[in-house]
Design a protein around this motif. Structure first.
Motif, PDB file in Angstrom:
ATOM      1  N   ASP A 141       0.855  -1.177   0.000  1.00 19.00           N
ATOM      2  CA  ASP A 141       0.000   0.000   0.000  1.00 19.00           C
ATOM      3  C   ASP A 141       0.897   1.236   0.000  1.00 19.00           C
ATOM      4  OD1 ASP A 141      -2.230   1.579   0.032  1.00 19.00           O
ATOM      5  OD2 ASP A 141      -3.045   0.804   1.904  1.00 19.00           O
ATOM      6  N   GLY A 142       0.292   2.395  -0.237  1.00 21.30           N
ATOM      7  CA  GLY A 142       1.004   3.658  -0.167  1.00 21.30           C
ATOM      8  C   GLY A 142       1.242   4.290  -1.516  1.00 21.30           C
ATOM      9  N   GLY A 143       1.186   5.623  -1.545  1.00 17.40           N
ATOM     10  CA  GLY A 143       1.350   6.369  -2.791  1.00 17.40           C
ATOM     11  C   GLY A 143       2.723   6.971  -2.979  1.00 17.40           C
ATOM     12  N   PHE A 144       3.672   6.650  -2.099  1.00 15.43           N
ATOM     13  CA  PHE A 144       5.039   7.160  -2.224  1.00 15.43           C
ATOM     14  C   PHE A 144       5.783   6.269  -3.210  1.00 15.43           C
ATOM     15  CE2 PHE A 144       9.467   7.481  -0.401  1.00 15.43           C
ATOM     16  CZ  PHE A 144       9.681   8.805  -0.754  1.00 15.43           C
ATOM     17  N   THR A 145       5.590   6.529  -4.482  1.00 11.60           N
ATOM     18  CA  THR A 145       6.121   5.653  -5.527  1.00 11.60           C
ATOM     19  C   THR A 145       6.684   6.479  -6.674  1.00 11.60           C
ATOM     20  OG1 THR A 145       3.937   5.516  -6.556  1.00 11.60           O
ATOM     21  CG2 THR A 145       4.522   3.761  -5.015  1.00 11.60           C
ATOM     22  N   LEU A 146       7.502   5.841  -7.486  1.00 11.60           N
ATOM     23  CA  LEU A 146       8.028   6.481  -8.687  1.00 11.60           C
ATOM     24  C   LEU A 146       6.911   6.635  -9.727  1.00 11.60           C
ATOM     25  CD1 LEU A 146      11.288   4.376  -9.043  1.00 11.60           C
ATOM     26  CD2 LEU A 146      11.207   6.824  -8.503  1.00 11.60           C
ATOM     27  N   PRO A 147       6.935   7.720 -10.488  1.00 11.29           N
ATOM     28  CA  PRO A 147       5.945   7.834 -11.576  1.00 11.29           C
ATOM     29  C   PRO A 147       6.210   6.767 -12.638  1.00 11.29           C
ATOM     30  CG  PRO A 147       7.591   9.588 -11.733  1.00 11.29           C
ATOM     31  CD  PRO A 147       7.837   8.876 -10.429  1.00 11.29           C
ATOM     32  N   THR A 148       5.165   6.388 -13.345  1.00 15.72           N
ATOM     33  CA  THR A 148       5.301   5.359 -14.374  1.00 15.72           C
ATOM     34  C   THR A 148       6.351   5.752 -15.412  1.00 15.72           C
ATOM     35  OG1 THR A 148       2.985   4.734 -14.059  1.00 15.72           O
ATOM     36  CG2 THR A 148       4.054   4.019 -16.097  1.00 15.72           C
ATOM     37  N   ARG A 149       6.319   6.997 -15.805  1.00 13.87           N
ATOM     38  CA  ARG A 149       7.341   7.519 -16.712  1.00 13.87           C
ATOM     39  C   ARG A 149       8.484   8.054 -15.846  1.00 13.87           C
ATOM     40  NH1 ARG A 149       6.530  12.028 -21.545  1.00 13.87           N
ATOM     41  NH2 ARG A 149       8.692  11.936 -22.361  1.00 13.87           N
ATOM     42  N   ARG A 150       9.560   7.330 -15.792  1.00  6.53           N
ATOM     43  CA  ARG A 150      10.652   7.674 -14.888  1.00  6.53           C
ATOM     44  C   ARG A 150      11.285   9.022 -15.259  1.00  6.53           C
ATOM     45  NH1 ARG A 150       8.282   3.759 -12.130  1.00  6.53           N
ATOM     46  NH2 ARG A 150       9.368   1.732 -12.095  1.00  6.53           N
ATOM     47  N   PRO A 151      11.460   9.922 -14.282  1.00  2.68           N
ATOM     48  CA  PRO A 151      12.103  11.204 -14.569  1.00  2.68           C
ATOM     49  C   PRO A 151      13.563  11.000 -14.990  1.00  2.68           C
ATOM     50  CG  PRO A 151      10.962  11.236 -12.445  1.00  2.68           C
ATOM     51  CD  PRO A 151      11.019   9.816 -12.886  1.00  2.68           C
ATOM     52  N   HIS A 152      14.086  11.927 -15.790  1.00  5.72           N
ATOM     53  CA  HIS A 152      15.482  11.824 -16.218  1.00  5.72           C
ATOM     54  C   HIS A 152      16.417  12.166 -15.061  1.00  5.72           C
ATOM     55  CE1 HIS A 152      18.885  11.796 -18.957  1.00  5.72           C
ATOM     56  NE2 HIS A 152      19.256  12.973 -18.480  1.00  5.72           N
ATOM     57  N   ARG A 153      16.061  13.179 -14.285  1.00  5.82           N
ATOM     58  CA  ARG A 153      16.852  13.577 -13.130  1.00  5.82           C
ATOM     59  C   ARG A 153      16.068  13.334 -11.848  1.00  5.82           C
ATOM     60  NH1 ARG A 153      19.637  19.317 -15.136  1.00  5.82           N
ATOM     61  NH2 ARG A 153      21.551  18.358 -15.957  1.00  5.82           N
ATOM     62  N   ILE A 154      16.717  12.678 -10.902  1.00  3.55           N
ATOM     63  CA  ILE A 154      16.052  12.285  -9.660  1.00  3.55           C
ATOM     64  C   ILE A 154      16.976  12.550  -8.477  1.00  3.55           C
ATOM     65  CG2 ILE A 154      15.086  10.352  -8.340  1.00  3.55           C
ATOM     66  CD1 ILE A 154      14.395   9.029 -11.012  1.00  3.55           C
ATOM     67  N   VAL A 155      16.409  13.117  -7.412  1.00  3.09           N
ATOM     68  CA  VAL A 155      17.126  13.274  -6.148  1.00  3.09           C
ATOM     69  C   VAL A 155      16.417  12.420  -5.101  1.00  3.09           C
ATOM     70  CG1 VAL A 155      17.857  14.855  -4.313  1.00  3.09           C
ATOM     71  CG2 VAL A 155      17.869  15.615  -6.701  1.00  3.09           C
ATOM     72  N   LEU A 156      17.167  11.567  -4.429  1.00  3.85           N
ATOM     73  CA  LEU A 156      16.643  10.722  -3.356  1.00  3.85           C
ATOM     74  C   LEU A 156      17.321  11.145  -2.055  1.00  3.85           C
ATOM     75  CD1 LEU A 156      16.926   7.293  -5.216  1.00  3.85           C
ATOM     76  CD2 LEU A 156      14.884   8.723  -4.992  1.00  3.85           C
ATOM     77  N   ILE A 157      16.520  11.513  -1.060  1.00  3.84           N
ATOM     78  CA  ILE A 157      17.057  11.973   0.224  1.00  3.84           C
ATOM     79  C   ILE A 157      16.470  11.117   1.328  1.00  3.84           C
ATOM     80  CG2 ILE A 157      17.315  13.925   1.811  1.00  3.84           C
ATOM     81  CD1 ILE A 157      16.749  15.791  -0.548  1.00  3.84           C
ATOM     82  N   SER A 158      17.337  10.615   2.217  1.00  2.98           N
ATOM     83  CA  SER A 158      16.827   9.796   3.318  1.00  2.98           C
ATOM     84  C   SER A 158      17.602  10.082   4.589  1.00  2.98           C
ATOM     85  CB  SER A 158      16.924   8.303   2.978  1.00  2.98           C
ATOM     86  OG  SER A 158      18.280   7.903   2.867  1.00  2.98           O
ATOM     87  N   GLY A 159      16.990   9.734   5.702  1.00  2.00           N
ATOM     88  CA  GLY A 159      17.637   9.872   6.999  1.00  2.00           C
ATOM     89  C   GLY A 159      17.423   8.615   7.811  1.00  2.00           C
ATOM     90  N   GLY A 160      18.506   8.014   8.314  1.00  2.00           N
ATOM     91  CA  GLY A 160      18.392   6.831   9.153  1.00  2.00           C
ATOM     92  C   GLY A 160      17.684   5.697   8.452  1.00  2.00           C
TER      93      GLY A 160
END
Length: 365
Positions: free
Chosen positions: A135-154
């Protein structure tokens, strides 16, 4: 006497007893092997490792009812502790394209968390867990972006690492910056795995930031616009995904709001959204039947009312996701604080954390 029988004999005795009573097929299969059930999803722990002192990483083989997940989604994990089933939500950290069909969960043990501590201390190879559909809507779009930033903590790394692994498996051809915040070098999760992904993806840059150490990483201190500009100067043209502690989430959100880029920011929330309640016009009585507690309806969610009355119902997220606080409403009407929907039927399950009584309500708890 039964307790003294060998485990195999006890299982056969339970099966013989069940055969004398009408049950669904899954009931019989479960007595033979919990992983044989057809409708419920189960997961068998096949490997356990501790990347840091307060985390556990579980490799899980789902039963045949599992149908996969989307990178960034979460699953509800159910364990039985002292005879009581407990449920919490965790995001897989593996790629959605895993060839072996295995799931990987990394869980941080909360000193006050019953389930996370149990999994950290007790889960071993052969442990069987209950799993939900993803479940959950925190997902990649079907058409993947060319530039992506992923930020995480712990431990918030899990859903964004799943996204990164998925993108690499898909042969993503664009630019990706993965910015991971940890307290110190001893708290870094998936260091080796991230290095391997860099070797596989020429457009990937992984940056470690230590918030409580002044040496040892490329960045030090808490998130700032200066840090993001340094590692991803093109972030305004990218899609950004962030998951982690509230201070990190708030800092990133404030920057993107100031830059008028909120539509390019995607977040996974760890804290409940602010909900408003009409306490002035509340009426009726709330009764928790088994405990014998009865009190005037204050207009708050049932979980808060129960706690105000001195009760301690099982709960988890407090935001209507994990279903830990589910109880049976035997009579009365409640309103879902998130959706506004009314539940007027008798003997139905409701979530105490987001259910507000409308008049008299009785809960079988």
């Amino acid at each position: 006497m039964t307790a003294l029988l060998p485990r195999r004999a006890r299982r056969l005795a339970s099966l013989a007893e069940a055969l004398l009573t009408p049950h669904g097929m899954d009931r019989y299969l479960e007595l033979i092997d919990p992983m044989l059930v057809r409708r419920e999803i189960r997961g068998l722990v096949t490997a356990v490792r501790h990347q840091t002192g307060d985390t556990v990483t579980l490799t899980i083989r789902p039963s045949r009812a599992w149908r996969g997940f989307g990178a960034g989604q979460y699953v509800r994990v159910t364990v039985e502790i002292d005879g009581v089933r407990r449920t919490r939500c965790y995001s897989p950290s593996c790629s959605q394209h895993t060839r072996d069909g295995l799931l990987e969960l990394t869980i941080k043990a909360d000193p006050q968390g019953l389930v996370s501590r149990y999994l950290h201390e007790q889960a071993g190879v052969g442990t069987v867990l209950g799993l939900s559909r993803p479940d959950g809507g925190f997902t990649l779009p079907t058409r993947r972006p060319h530039r992506i930033v992923l930020i995480s903590g712990g431990s918030g790394i899990t859903p964004v690492l799943s996204m990164l692994r998925t993108l690499v498996d898909e042969g993503h051809a664009g630019e990706i910056v993965f910015l991971q915040y940890s307290n110190t070098g001893d708290d870094v999760l998936y260091r080796e795995e991230l290095a391997e992904l860099v070797a596989r993806h020429p457009g990937l840059r992984v940056v470690h930031a230590y918030t409580h150490a002044k040496t040892g990483a490329e960045l030090h201190g808490f998130f700032s616009a200066k840090q993001l500009t340094k590692v991803a100067p093109w972030y305004r043209d990218a899609e950004t995904f962030v998951c982690g502690p509230k201070p990190l989430m708030d800092s990133v959100r404030e920057l993107f709001e100031a830059d008028e880029l909120s539509e390019r920011l995607h977040t996974e929330e760890f804290t409940p959204p602010a909900l408003t309640f009409d306490t002035a016009s509340a009426e009726g009585q709330v009764r928790f039947a088994r405990s014998g507690h009865e009190f005037a309806n204050s207009g708050k969610p049932l979980l808060e009312q129960a706690e105000d009355a001195g009760l301690k119902p099982e709960h988890g997220c407090r935001m209507g996701i994990c279903f830990s606080c589910t109880q049976v409403k035997t009579s009365g009407c409640v309103r879902n604080a998130k959706t506004g929907e009314l539940s007027e039927e008798e003997n139905v399950e409701i979530q105490l954390c987001i259910s507000v009584p409308v008049g008299d309500v009785e809960i079988n708890a």
